[in-house]
Design an enzyme around this catalytic site. Structure first.
Site, PDB file in Angstrom:
ATOM      1  N   ARG A   1       0.830  -1.218   0.000  1.00 19.45           N
ATOM      2  CA  ARG A   1       0.000   0.000   0.000  1.00 19.45           C
ATOM      3  C   ARG A   1       0.863   1.267   0.000  1.00 19.45           C
ATOM      4  O   ARG A   1       0.477   2.281  -0.574  1.00 19.45           O
ATOM      5  CB  ARG A   1      -0.949  -0.005   1.194  1.00 19.45           C
ATOM      6  CG  ARG A   1      -2.068  -1.001   0.966  1.00 19.45           C
ATOM      7  CD  ARG A   1      -3.124  -0.910   2.019  1.00 19.45           C
ATOM      8  NE  ARG A   1      -4.317  -1.595   1.549  1.00 19.45           N
ATOM      9  CZ  ARG A   1      -5.231  -2.125   2.331  1.00 19.45           C
ATOM     10  NH1 ARG A   1      -5.113  -2.036   3.632  1.00 19.45           N
ATOM     11  NH2 ARG A   1      -6.280  -2.716   1.829  1.00 19.45           N
TER      12      ARG A   1
ATOM     13  N   GLY B   1      -8.666  -7.475  -1.122  1.00 21.40           N
ATOM     14  CA  GLY B   1      -9.041  -8.302   0.025  1.00 21.40           C
ATOM     15  C   GLY B   1      -8.383  -9.670   0.028  1.00 21.40           C
ATOM     16  O   GLY B   1      -7.188  -9.810  -0.246  1.00 21.40           O
TER      17      GLY B   1
ATOM     18  N   GLY C   1     -13.033  -3.706   0.198  1.00 26.85           N
ATOM     19  CA  GLY C   1     -14.402  -3.183   0.329  1.00 26.85           C
ATOM     20  C   GLY C   1     -14.734  -2.187  -0.759  1.00 26.85           C
ATOM     21  O   GLY C   1     -15.835  -2.196  -1.317  1.00 26.85           O
TER      22      GLY C   1
END
Ligand code: AMP
Length: 392
Positions: A35, A349, A372
């Protein structure tokens, strides 16, 4: 169309960038810095364009003072210094004199990161006072946290109202371009592979994809609710009884567009040691639970996937965390990753975690950074963070 970096002049401007630095930590160390890496293009763009850069993000869930002890972004600041090869000023506060002074002292091209936005209890309530405060510290706002853009929080959605101008960053631009094209103008056939535990969490996606996809393959725990609707014995497999009627409705509506597993790898208990063997739908027993798709299902799913030109994959085919039930997810992951003439997308996910575990991450066209968020995007929902950004 939302404004992008190219639409704003960053020269000598104070810019707040909402990143998704919600990285996994093991014993206080970052175990996967993907990330942070995904946030670098936007940060480097702003450095090159001489902005004064203020980064923010949440990290984990913060419900009380104790939660704060191991949720500091200081580890991210350290990793960012290494990756950017320049200093990153870390302010261990979310508001106040130290933060304001730090921002006002920034020079062009300098980078500051402040503490976990969720240390503010009202962040997740999208509190206008908090959003206004963070907005008042800067001139411009860049939203680049795709993984948090489905949440209407102060730092994702609220703040853009209180700055002179706003835009999305390069990561969000990339996510929207790839996911958007796959859903609105895909190279066909478009095959969706949907798995995971809960029908109720994926029903919106199935509903939207039924309008768009050529085939929808269903695997994982959620398949048993559909198999029950078809009248099969599912033993003690995962089942959402209140969704069986809905599953029946979808099966009728979708015809052969929905493809279900033909067999399951079964166990007597939810554990690696509970392994018993493989059973086709017809001979499934009442004391067994299906924890993975079996070889007939793998062959059937692979035969459909081989002709696909676009594949969207969301959710594992079984309990891939346990060795005895990982083969189905691994085989389907490998099959999608090796397609030669297809756009292949992993919807974040657990599927992204599986792709990583089996070593195929780099072979997909795109692995979404938002679990999500990509799910909600695939449901056809508007993401409130992105909605809040100025239009071109
Ligand atoms: P989700 O968050 O809904 O995508 O679900 C992911 C989880 O579903 C993973 O942790 C898997 O272990 C679990 N899962 C997949 N297949 C099964 C199954 N047949 N029975 C129980 N859990 C499953």
């Amino acid at each position: 169309m939302k404004k992008t970096l190219e639409d704003l002049d960053f020269n000598n401007k104070k810019v707040l960038v909402r990143c998704d630095f919600n990285v996994p930590l093991i014993s206080g160390e970052i175990s996967d810095d993907n990330r942070i890496i995904q946030a670098l293009p936007t940060i480097k763009y702003l450095i090159e364009h001489k902005a004064k850069i203020v980064l923010c993000s949440h990290l984990g869930k913060v419900k009380n003072e104790e939660d704060k002890l191991d949720k500091s972004l200081i580890v991210v600041a350290q990793r960012l210094r290494e990756l950017l090869n320049q200093d990153v000023i870390f302010i261990n506060e979310t508001r106040g004199f130290k933060l304001e002074k730090g921002i006002n002292n920034l020079k062009e091209g300098q980078v500051l990161l402040f503490e976990n936005t969720r240390f503010e209890p009202l962040e997740t309530k999208n509190d206008p006072e908090l959003a206004q405060y963070w907005g008042s510290l800067v001139d411009l706002f860049v939203l680049d946290a795709f993984g948090s853009s489905h949440r209407a929080h102060a730092s994702t959605t609220g703040v853009s109202k209180y700055v002179k101008d706003s835009c999305v960053g390069l990561l969000i631009e990339k996510e929207l371009a790839i996911l958007g094209k796959a859903l609105s103008n895909p190279r066909r056939p478009l095959v969706a592979v949907i798995g995971g535990a809960k029908v109720s969490e994926k029903i919106g996606v199935i509903d939207n994809l039924l309008k768009i996809a050529d085939k929808i393959i269903i695997g994982g725990g959620m398949a048993y609710t559909f198999l029950k609707a078809q009248g099969y014995e599912i033993g003690i497999s995962l089942c959402e009884d209140d969704k069986v009627a809905l599953a029946q409705e979808y099966l009728t509506k979708a015809g052969d567009k929905l493809v279900l597993p033909l067999d399951s790898v079964c166990a007597t208990t939810f554990s690696n040691d509970g392994f018993v063997g493989t059973f086709s739908n017809e001979i499934m027993k009442e004391d067994l639970m299906g924890l993975d798709i079996g070889p007939l299902s793998i062959d059937c799913f692979k035969a459909i996937l081989k002709d696909a030109h676009t594949v969207i994959w969301n959710g594992p085919m079984g309990v891939f965390e346990m060795d005895n039930y990982a083969k189905g997810t691994e085989a389907i992951c490998e099959c999608i990753a090796n397609l030669k003439d297809a756009t292949t997308i992993v919807g974040g996910g657990d599927s992204a975690a599986a792709a990583k575990k089996f070593g195929y991450t780099d072979k997909f066209t795109h692995v979404s950074t938002g679990g999500g968020a990509s799910l909600e995007f695939m449901e056809g929902k508007k993401l409130p963070g992105i909605e809040s950004i100025a239009n071109k």
